[in-house]
Each structure stands twice: as C-alpha cells, then as structure tokens.
Design a protein around this motif. Structure first.
Motif, mmCIF file in Angstrom:
data_model
loop_
_atom_site.group_PDB
_atom_site.id
_atom_site.type_symbol
_atom_site.label_atom_id
_atom_site.label_comp_id
_atom_site.label_asym_id
_atom_site.label_seq_id
_atom_site.Cartn_x
_atom_site.Cartn_y
_atom_site.Cartn_z
ATOM 1 N N SER A 113 0.988 -1.239 -0.059
ATOM 2 C CA SER A 113 -0.050 -0.016 0.146
ATOM 3 C C SER A 113 0.902 1.345 -0.010
ATOM 4 C CB SER A 113 -0.962 0.261 1.177
ATOM 5 O OG SER A 113 -0.164 0.149 2.223
ATOM 6 N N PRO B 137 3.432 3.683 -2.714
ATOM 7 C CA PRO B 137 3.933 3.953 -3.999
ATOM 8 C C PRO B 137 5.251 3.224 -4.523
ATOM 9 C CG PRO B 137 3.852 5.984 -3.099
ATOM 10 C CD PRO B 137 3.634 4.813 -1.980
ATOM 11 N N PHE B 138 5.432 2.679 -5.670
ATOM 12 C CA PHE B 138 7.014 2.387 -6.305
ATOM 13 C C PHE B 138 7.374 1.061 -5.745
ATOM 14 C CE2 PHE B 138 6.749 7.033 -6.689
ATOM 15 C CZ PHE B 138 6.397 7.030 -8.045
ATOM 16 N N THR B 139 6.399 0.146 -5.384
ATOM 17 C CA THR B 139 6.442 -1.204 -4.950
ATOM 18 C C THR B 139 7.156 -2.192 -6.098
ATOM 19 O OG1 THR B 139 4.339 -1.030 -3.669
ATOM 20 C CG2 THR B 139 5.515 -3.106 -4.041
ATOM 21 N N LEU C 251 -14.532 -0.023 -3.133
ATOM 22 C CA LEU C 251 -14.677 1.209 -2.191
ATOM 23 C C LEU C 251 -15.932 2.116 -2.717
ATOM 24 C CD1 LEU C 251 -10.614 1.676 -1.936
ATOM 25 C CD2 LEU C 251 -12.297 0.226 -0.591
ATOM 26 N N THR D 255 -13.174 -2.462 -12.149
ATOM 27 C CA THR D 255 -12.563 -3.412 -11.672
ATOM 28 C C THR D 255 -12.348 -3.606 -10.397
ATOM 29 O OG1 THR D 255 -10.213 -2.430 -12.023
ATOM 30 C CG2 THR D 255 -11.290 -3.948 -14.111
HETATM 31 N N1 LIG Z 1 -9.841 -2.112 -2.108
HETATM 32 C C1 LIG Z 1 -8.958 -2.340 -2.949
HETATM 33 N N2 LIG Z 1 -7.494 -2.101 -3.031
HETATM 34 C C2 LIG Z 1 -6.919 -2.473 -4.077
HETATM 35 C C3 LIG Z 1 -7.315 -3.200 -5.113
HETATM 36 N N3 LIG Z 1 -6.284 -3.514 -5.834
HETATM 37 C C4 LIG Z 1 -5.075 -3.231 -5.274
HETATM 38 N N4 LIG Z 1 -5.700 -2.523 -3.966
HETATM 39 C C5 LIG Z 1 -4.581 -2.086 -2.994
HETATM 40 O O1 LIG Z 1 -3.793 -0.951 -3.570
HETATM 41 C C6 LIG Z 1 -2.244 -1.001 -3.054
HETATM 42 C C7 LIG Z 1 -1.320 -0.945 -4.096
HETATM 43 O O2 LIG Z 1 -1.668 -2.170 -5.054
HETATM 44 P P1 LIG Z 1 -0.432 -2.618 -5.994
HETATM 45 O O3 LIG Z 1 -1.120 -3.651 -6.861
HETATM 46 O O4 LIG Z 1 0.780 -2.929 -5.286
HETATM 47 O O5 LIG Z 1 -0.296 -1.397 -6.770
HETATM 48 P P2 LIG Z 1 0.823 -0.923 -7.890
HETATM 49 O O6 LIG Z 1 0.134 -0.210 -8.816
HETATM 50 O O7 LIG Z 1 1.327 -2.175 -8.619
HETATM 51 O O8 LIG Z 1 1.665 -0.160 -7.453
HETATM 52 P P3 LIG Z 1 3.352 0.353 -7.549
HETATM 53 O O9 LIG Z 1 4.071 -0.922 -8.065
HETATM 54 O O10 LIG Z 1 3.909 0.786 -6.446
HETATM 55 O O11 LIG Z 1 3.098 1.184 -8.724
HETATM 56 C C8 LIG Z 1 -2.380 -2.327 -2.244
HETATM 57 O O12 LIG Z 1 -2.568 -1.805 -0.672
HETATM 58 C C9 LIG Z 1 -3.475 -3.339 -3.036
HETATM 59 O O13 LIG Z 1 -3.947 -4.216 -1.989
HETATM 60 C C10 LIG Z 1 -8.604 -3.241 -5.298
HETATM 61 O O14 LIG Z 1 -9.290 -3.757 -6.261
HETATM 62 N N5 LIG Z 1 -9.532 -2.762 -4.159
#
Ligand SMILES: Nc1nc2c(ncn2[C@@H]2O[C@H](COP(=O)(O)OP(=O)(O)OP(=O)(O)O)[C@@H](O)[C@H]2O)c(=O)[nH]1
Ligand SMILES: [Mg+2]
Length: 385
Positions: free
Chosen positions: A30, A32-34, A219, A239
C-alpha cells in the motif's frame, strides 16, 4: 503471442491486477513504487471453443479448455508506477516505458477511489480523470521521443521520399514498437511526418490503444467517481483486482464455483472471515457490476479494442489434429483481415514459404492464399513437401 501492458500511476493496483490474472506471486503493497522490476506473466482470454460445434474433445497445447470454454494465453506486462515526467526519465520512467515497447494494447489501471495522489501517496478526493490525462501524455511523449530518435538518421531521405518509400522505411524502423504498416498509413492521414508530436500521438493511438480499468471499485468513493468517469471516457471498465484475487484463491480452495468474468456461488464451508469477505464482494462488486471486471478487461482489449479473431490451424482437417494427433491444439489470436498465407507464416516460416493453399475444415474447400480468415475458422495449411 499478444502482449498487453499494464500501466498507470503508482499504487493503483497494477501488480494486483497482474497477480489476479496470472496467479504469479508478485509484490503488492500500500505504498508507491513497490514494483521496481517489471513483471511478465501469462494471463488468458476466455472464449467459446469450436470443439463443442465439432462434437470433439480438444487438447490445447497452451492454456486449457473446460466445458467448452477455451483459455487462450496472452502475455501480460506489469510495470512500475509512472509519474508526470516519466518520459523524461523521472522515477524509473524510461525503463518502465521501454518494457511496454512490444505491447499491442495497454490497460491503464486507475485508482478510482481518489484516495491516492498523482504520485501514489495517500490523499482524499483526488480526481481520477486527472491521472488518465497525464498518463496518456506521458506515453505519447515517450513515443514521440522514440520515433524522433528512430527517424533522425533518415530525416533527409524521409523528406524527399515517396509515400510508399516513407511507409516502408517507417514500418521497418518502428517494428520494435509493435507498429504495423496500417497504423502508419492511418496516422499519416491524421498528421504529417513533419509534426512529430502529433504524428507520434496518432501512431500511438492506433498501435497501442488504451482501455481504462477503474480499479478499487469495491470502495464506496470509487463507486461515486465511476459514474463521473463514465461520462468522460468511453472505454472504462469497473474493476476490483483485490476481489478477483480473493475469488481465485477461494476457487483454488474449492470454496466457490467461479468462472472468471462471471459471478460466483459459494459451495464449501469458508471460515467466518473468508465468508464475510466473499459476501462483501458479492454485495459491493458482483451485484453492482456483474463481475470483478478483470477478465472483462482482458477479453475486451483483445476482441473489441484490437478486434482480433480466434483461428484454429490444424494439420489434418478430417481429424482436426496436428501431426502428433492432438485435437485442435492451438488457438491463434490474429487481427481481422489476416489471410490464410499470413497465418501460414505465423504458424511457421517454412509453412509460409512452401505454402500451396488452405483447406476449410467445415466445407473441406480449398482456400487461396489471399482468403481473409473469419473468426473461429479451422484451417489446414497444405504445403510443398
Ligand atoms: N480496495 C482495493 N484495494 C486494492 C485493489 N487493488 C489493489 N489494491 C490495493 O492497492 C495497493 C497497491 O496495490 P499494488 O498492486 O501494489 O499497486 P501498483 O499499482 O502495482 O503499485 P506500484 O508498483 O507501487 O506502482 C495495495 O494495498 C493493494 O492491496 C482493489 O481492487 N480494491
Ligand atoms: Mg506494482
């Protein structure tokens, strides 16, 4: 294999979408930039297999077929978060953009809840339509940069060459960006080559169209924002990557009957916490939007945005097998307008070079090399031995 790029700002759920579609165990967090190294994996589009119509049981070489639903593999690329300025190298922007060169289509994951800002940090009431605008700009400017560099050495030649020569040179030079001849022809209708930014934007729109996944739709604030987003963009699909991950997990544990893209039925005895999560998904996602949207997105980009068809090449039209006796072993996803001869080259260069004709499995008629295939065609390629 078709490549689909997952793009978007940081912390929106790109890796969650990737995990939900490929079941690969990638890092999700949760903040950024994971993601700092792009993830590449196999997802599937799901379609009605022709095996039912032919009354046979198929043996897919890749993917699978269950109850007449064929899972055809597509390659998915999950890159790190893009920020305003990525095309200039901000963040790891250039590296991530380079990783989607081979993509034929992009899914932009958007945090529809508005709970993260342009850099993926927590906030409230961020307008998700802003990230849609800045992301398309970043991708278009990156494209313009790549095209500019690719054309530098041909500059003089391009200005004086005929339209045919120009298109040929551009097709060669831009093939690494998955830009095809028809994309260049379409783009030249809209902008002259001298206006590089406009021309690049136009090529990008034809060669890497973008669909929007309005993610985190489970959400409440996302549900409100989605209604506004729908008015602004045509191609937006609600989605919930998190819900899809939960459903795939529950399905692996045999707790639900679930075909991705559909709703689900609880069949086992989930623990209280998991049952609560499943009930929440049903109420907030499935009842409101019919599905988690993840599979809808994948199918839509391939069959609507790219307008691809499913073709089944076989070595024997009577038995519908390949040379090893596998029934309907392959499903090729190809652009509309693909000819039998082009298909022969896609199956194997040698098959293309020694091509004689195609044979339609339904009619057993011969098909000439320039016959344009139709969706669900099953064809044998006859070649000189
Ligand atoms: N409520 C909710 N949270 C989500 C959903 N998809 C992702 N998340 C949350 O959003 C956060 C970021 O998710 P990631 O999949 O790591 O996002 P990312 O876009 O790959 O992030 P970076 O690699 O940092 O750019 C995490 O805490 C996830 O659990 C969703 O559909 N619903
Ligand atoms: Mg990530």
């Amino acid at each position: 294999m078709i490549q689909i790029g997952l793009v978007g700002k940081a912390n929106v759920g790109k890796s969650s979408f990737f995990k939900a579609s490929t079941l690969a165990d990638v890092k999700i967090a949760s903040y950024p930039f994971t993601t700092i190294e792009s993830n590449v994996g196999m997802a599937h589009v799901i379609l009605d297999c022709v095996c039912k119509e032919f009354g046979t049981k198929c043996n897919p070489r890749l993917g699978k077929c269950e109850n007449g639903k064929r899972f055809v593999p597509v390659k998915l690329i999950d890159v790190g978060g893009l920020v305003p300025g990525s095309h200039l190298g901000k963040g790891l922007g250039n590296k991530f953009l380079d990783d989607i060169r081979q993509a034929s289509v992009l899914i932009q994951i958007v945090d529809c809840s508005g709970l993260t800002d342009s850099e993926g940090k927590p906030t409230k009431n961020y307008d998700p339509s802003k990230e849609i605008e800045f992301l398309a700009d970043e991708i278009n400017l990156w494209f313009a940069g790549v095209i500019k560099r690719a054309l530098e050495k041909f500059k003089r030649k391009l200005e004086t060459s005929s339209r045919t020569d120009l298109i040929q040179t551009l097709t060669q030079e831009l093939s690494g960006l998955e830009v095809r001849k028809e994309h260049i022809e379409q783009a030249l209708e809209k902008a002259p080559i001298t206006d590089i930014e406009k021309f690049a934007r136009s090529i990008r729109e034809f060669s890497k169209p973008i669909i929007i996944a309005a993610n985190k739709i489970d959400l409440k604030p996302a549900q409100d924002n989605f209604e506004k987003l729908k008015e602004k963009c045509k191609l937006v699909i609600p989605t919930s990557a998190e819900a899809e991950i939960a459903l795939k997990k529950a399905s692996e544990q045999d707790l639900v009957d679930y075909l991705p893209g559909d709703g689900f039925e609880i069949k086992g005895k989930p623990e209280e916490k998991q049952l609560g999560a499943l009930e929440f998904i049903k109420k907030e996602v499935i009842d409101k939007y019919n599905s988690t949207g993840i599979q809808t997105c994948l199918n839509k980009v391939v069959f609507e945005l790219l307008d691809y068809m499913a073709i089944y090449p076989v070595a024997d039209v009577n038995k519908l097998t390949d040379k090893d006796g596998k029934v309907l072993p392959d499903t090729f996803l190809v652009p509309k307008g693909t000819t039998v001869k082009e298909l022969a080259f896609m199956v194997h260069t040698e098959l293309g070079e020694k091509f004689i004709c195609g044979i339609d499995a339904r009619t057993k008629r011969k098909l000439s090399g320039d016959y344009q295939l139709k969706n669900n065609d099953v064809v044998e390629i006859a070649f000189a031995k």
